[in-house]
Design a protein around this motif. Sequence first.
Motif, PDB file in Angstrom:
ATOM      1  N   ASN A 125      13.707  17.938  71.678  1.00  0.00           N
ATOM      2  CA  ASN A 125      13.271  18.098  73.290  1.00  0.00           C
ATOM      3  C   ASN A 125      12.062  18.912  72.947  1.00  0.00           C
ATOM      4  OD1 ASN A 125      15.317  16.797  74.850  1.00  0.00           O
ATOM      5  ND2 ASN A 125      16.519  18.675  74.482  1.00  0.00           N
ATOM      6  N   ILE A 126      10.757  18.392  72.091  1.00  0.00           N
ATOM      7  CA  ILE A 126       9.706  19.008  71.839  1.00  0.00           C
ATOM      8  C   ILE A 126       8.786  18.393  72.629  1.00  0.00           C
ATOM      9  CG2 ILE A 126       8.156  19.948  70.182  1.00  0.00           C
ATOM     10  CD1 ILE A 126      10.635  19.393  68.221  1.00  0.00           C
ATOM     11  N   GLU A 127       7.823  19.222  73.213  1.00  0.00           N
ATOM     12  CA  GLU A 127       6.657  18.762  73.864  1.00  0.00           C
ATOM     13  C   GLU A 127       5.227  18.477  72.777  1.00  0.00           C
ATOM     14  OE1 GLU A 127       3.814  20.086  77.778  1.00  0.00           O
ATOM     15  OE2 GLU A 127       5.545  20.987  77.281  1.00  0.00           O
ATOM     16  N   CYS A 128       5.099  17.129  72.815  1.00  0.00           N
ATOM     17  CA  CYS A 128       3.943  17.042  71.793  1.00  0.00           C
ATOM     18  C   CYS A 128       2.526  17.594  72.364  1.00  0.00           C
ATOM     19  CB  CYS A 128       3.634  15.643  71.554  1.00  0.00           C
ATOM     20  SG  CYS A 128       2.758  15.037  70.151  1.00  0.00           S
ATOM     21  N   PRO A 129       1.925  18.199  71.641  1.00  0.00           N
ATOM     22  CA  PRO A 129       0.521  18.889  71.875  1.00  0.00           C
ATOM     23  C   PRO A 129      -0.450  17.601  72.302  1.00  0.00           C
ATOM     24  CG  PRO A 129       1.183  19.794  69.803  1.00  0.00           C
ATOM     25  CD  PRO A 129       2.137  18.720  70.142  1.00  0.00           C
ATOM     26  N   ILE A 130      -1.378  17.704  73.226  1.00  0.00           N
ATOM     27  CA  ILE A 130      -2.272  16.784  73.503  1.00  0.00           C
ATOM     28  C   ILE A 130      -3.459  16.716  72.762  1.00  0.00           C
ATOM     29  CG2 ILE A 130      -3.842  15.973  75.549  1.00  0.00           C
ATOM     30  CD1 ILE A 130      -1.654  17.098  77.485  1.00  0.00           C
ATOM     31  N   LEU A 131      -3.653  15.632  72.283  1.00  0.00           N
ATOM     32  CA  LEU A 131      -4.974  15.402  71.182  1.00  0.00           C
ATOM     33  C   LEU A 131      -6.071  15.630  72.193  1.00  0.00           C
ATOM     34  CD1 LEU A 131      -5.624  14.852  68.410  1.00  0.00           C
ATOM     35  CD2 LEU A 131      -5.647  12.465  68.930  1.00  0.00           C
ATOM     36  N   PRO A 132      -7.150  16.219  71.821  1.00  0.00           N
ATOM     37  CA  PRO A 132      -8.290  16.602  72.642  1.00  0.00           C
ATOM     38  C   PRO A 132      -9.318  15.369  72.538  1.00  0.00           C
ATOM     39  CG  PRO A 132      -8.202  18.118  70.975  1.00  0.00           C
ATOM     40  CD  PRO A 132      -7.012  17.347  70.743  1.00  0.00           C
ATOM     41  N   LEU A 133      -8.973  14.279  73.185  1.00  0.00           N
ATOM     42  CA  LEU A 133      -9.817  12.921  72.888  1.00  0.00           C
ATOM     43  C   LEU A 133     -11.357  12.975  73.369  1.00  0.00           C
ATOM     44  CD1 LEU A 133      -7.058  10.205  73.941  1.00  0.00           C
ATOM     45  CD2 LEU A 133      -7.869  10.865  71.692  1.00  0.00           C
ATOM     46  N   GLU A 134     -11.471  13.949  74.324  1.00  0.00           N
ATOM     47  CA  GLU A 134     -12.800  14.094  75.119  1.00  0.00           C
ATOM     48  C   GLU A 134     -13.642  14.707  74.000  1.00  0.00           C
ATOM     49  OE1 GLU A 134     -10.631  17.829  75.806  1.00  0.00           O
ATOM     50  OE2 GLU A 134     -10.115  15.848  75.953  1.00  0.00           O
ATOM     51  N   GLN A 135     -13.113  15.329  72.927  1.00  0.00           N
ATOM     52  CA  GLN A 135     -13.859  15.912  71.836  1.00  0.00           C
ATOM     53  C   GLN A 135     -14.338  14.893  70.797  1.00  0.00           C
ATOM     54  OE1 GLN A 135     -14.934  18.720  72.388  1.00  0.00           O
ATOM     55  NE2 GLN A 135     -13.603  19.250  73.791  1.00  0.00           N
ATOM     56  N   LEU A 169      -4.397  22.013  66.344  1.00  0.00           N
ATOM     57  CA  LEU A 169      -3.654  21.971  65.311  1.00  0.00           C
ATOM     58  C   LEU A 169      -2.722  23.090  65.300  1.00  0.00           C
ATOM     59  CD1 LEU A 169      -6.516  21.351  62.683  1.00  0.00           C
ATOM     60  CD2 LEU A 169      -4.549  19.719  63.235  1.00  0.00           C
ATOM     61  N   ASN A 170      -3.009  24.355  65.743  1.00  0.00           N
ATOM     62  CA  ASN A 170      -2.181  25.466  65.835  1.00  0.00           C
ATOM     63  C   ASN A 170      -1.034  25.247  66.895  1.00  0.00           C
ATOM     64  OD1 ASN A 170      -3.034  28.570  65.385  1.00  0.00           O
ATOM     65  ND2 ASN A 170      -4.977  27.150  65.497  1.00  0.00           N
ATOM     66  N   SER A 171      -1.146  24.201  68.037  1.00  0.00           N
ATOM     67  CA  SER A 171      -0.112  23.826  68.687  1.00  0.00           C
ATOM     68  C   SER A 171       0.812  22.827  67.754  1.00  0.00           C
ATOM     69  CB  SER A 171      -0.575  23.126  69.926  1.00  0.00           C
ATOM     70  OG  SER A 171      -1.422  24.117  70.926  1.00  0.00           O
ATOM     71  N   SER A 172       0.232  22.199  66.956  1.00  0.00           N
ATOM     72  CA  SER A 172       0.747  21.007  66.177  1.00  0.00           C
ATOM     73  C   SER A 172       1.806  22.127  64.961  1.00  0.00           C
ATOM     74  CB  SER A 172       0.136  20.149  65.583  1.00  0.00           C
ATOM     75  OG  SER A 172      -0.724  19.553  66.257  1.00  0.00           O
ATOM     76  N   ALA A 173       1.164  22.893  64.629  1.00  0.00           N
ATOM     77  CA  ALA A 173       2.065  23.680  63.547  1.00  0.00           C
ATOM     78  C   ALA A 173       3.091  24.612  64.220  1.00  0.00           C
ATOM     79  CB  ALA A 173       0.827  24.890  63.108  1.00  0.00           C
ATOM     80  N   LEU A 174       3.098  24.926  65.328  1.00  0.00           N
ATOM     81  CA  LEU A 174       4.161  25.637  66.098  1.00  0.00           C
ATOM     82  C   LEU A 174       5.346  24.566  66.235  1.00  0.00           C
ATOM     83  CD1 LEU A 174       2.522  27.723  69.002  1.00  0.00           C
ATOM     84  CD2 LEU A 174       3.615  28.507  66.974  1.00  0.00           C
ATOM     85  N   VAL A 175       4.887  23.598  66.467  1.00  0.00           N
ATOM     86  CA  VAL A 175       6.004  22.467  66.683  1.00  0.00           C
ATOM     87  C   VAL A 175       6.469  21.868  65.559  1.00  0.00           C
ATOM     88  CG1 VAL A 175       6.416  19.893  67.107  1.00  0.00           C
ATOM     89  CG2 VAL A 175       4.974  21.095  68.657  1.00  0.00           C
ATOM     90  N   CYS A 218       8.179  14.188  68.062  1.00  0.00           N
ATOM     91  CA  CYS A 218       8.175  14.470  69.715  1.00  0.00           C
ATOM     92  C   CYS A 218       8.870  13.585  70.433  1.00  0.00           C
ATOM     93  CB  CYS A 218       6.991  14.999  70.095  1.00  0.00           C
ATOM     94  SG  CYS A 218       6.166  16.304  69.196  1.00  0.00           S
ATOM     95  N   THR A 219       8.558  12.293  70.338  1.00  0.00           N
ATOM     96  CA  THR A 219       9.030  11.224  71.232  1.00  0.00           C
ATOM     97  C   THR A 219      10.323  10.804  70.823  1.00  0.00           C
ATOM     98  OG1 THR A 219       7.595   9.471  70.235  1.00  0.00           O
ATOM     99  CG2 THR A 219       6.735  10.830  71.953  1.00  0.00           C
ATOM    100  N   GLN A 220      10.564  10.752  69.391  1.00  0.00           N
ATOM    101  CA  GLN A 220      11.894   9.866  68.951  1.00  0.00           C
ATOM    102  C   GLN A 220      12.899  10.888  68.735  1.00  0.00           C
ATOM    103  OE1 GLN A 220      10.912   7.423  65.644  1.00  0.00           O
ATOM    104  NE2 GLN A 220       8.882   6.618  66.472  1.00  0.00           N
ATOM    105  N   ASN A 221      12.579  12.164  69.083  1.00  0.00           N
ATOM    106  CA  ASN A 221      13.485  13.371  68.611  1.00  0.00           C
ATOM    107  C   ASN A 221      14.045  13.005  67.311  1.00  0.00           C
ATOM    108  OD1 ASN A 221      13.408  14.338  71.214  1.00  0.00           O
ATOM    109  ND2 ASN A 221      14.966  13.066  72.169  1.00  0.00           N
ATOM    110  N   ILE A 245       6.835  24.015  62.845  1.00  0.00           N
ATOM    111  CA  ILE A 245       7.636  25.012  62.407  1.00  0.00           C
ATOM    112  C   ILE A 245       9.034  25.307  63.018  1.00  0.00           C
ATOM    113  CG2 ILE A 245       7.516  27.850  62.264  1.00  0.00           C
ATOM    114  CD1 ILE A 245       4.704  27.550  61.925  1.00  0.00           C
ATOM    115  N   SER A 246       8.907  25.034  64.224  1.00  0.00           N
ATOM    116  CA  SER A 246      10.186  24.930  65.083  1.00  0.00           C
ATOM    117  C   SER A 246      11.234  23.643  64.481  1.00  0.00           C
ATOM    118  CB  SER A 246       9.850  24.760  66.475  1.00  0.00           C
ATOM    119  OG  SER A 246       9.541  23.311  66.836  1.00  0.00           O
TER     120      SER A 246
END
Length: 245
Positions: free
Chosen positions: A124-134, A101-107, A171-174, A109-110
């Motif tokens: 050109n934003i890199e989307c945070p990876i959702l921690p699916l293993e959790q 969520l912190n990484s998401s917020a940075l995206v 992130c993916t559709q700019n 905010i930018s």
Amino acid sequence: MRKIGLLKSELYINIIKVIAWLFLLTYVPFMFVIPWFYGDWNYVHGVWHSWQSLNVGILAFLATVIALYVSRYQSIEHTKREFEGEKAFLPHALGELCKYLNSSALVLISVLPPVRGNMSSNLNIECPILPLEQFTVFKNCIKFAEPAVAKYLVNLLKLLQIHHSRLESICTQNYANAPYARSCLYNAAEIQALINELYDFARSEADFKAVELDWEMIRVAYRNLGVIYENIESLERYSREQLSK
């Protein structure tokens, strides 16, 4: 399906409980109390002997009911132990979600400052990876949790997946505009607030308590996410409007 099965099981147990009490309320007075008003020990003994088959049946029925409740108690205790075992991994899982969520917020905010209501291109934003293993931890907790806890965790996962889907569209559709990004930022704060309220329970420091989010919880969540909401146009107003719905 599991919930339906549990409801049916509880219904059957309640029916058996009612039948057992009806038998006892009828059987005990007429078999052990009333006969003494009509004769001596020989008369009472004769009543018991005459109704010997019924007595054996009643005892067998009571033994079955007792066995049922012992089995049910053991099943409940087993489920509680399983849940406590799975809950031990929950604080770590929540911590990983907070990092996401912190990484998401940075995206977000930018995206917000330069947009200001206009469409942005080539972000050109890199989307945070959702921690699916959790999600496995949540799945196992939901499996053994009480209905209220399970419902809370299911809602948390639902909001998280919706948030990630919306973030990916940025992130993916700019593509992003201020209202859309602001809405995503509120969603992140909403999830963060739900996580904040769950932490003490996950650490076994407090009993579970379903909460209704308010502005103070969302405000704290924004701070946790590193979001200075005062600097983002209309974010506080939008958040309060969402809470009032």
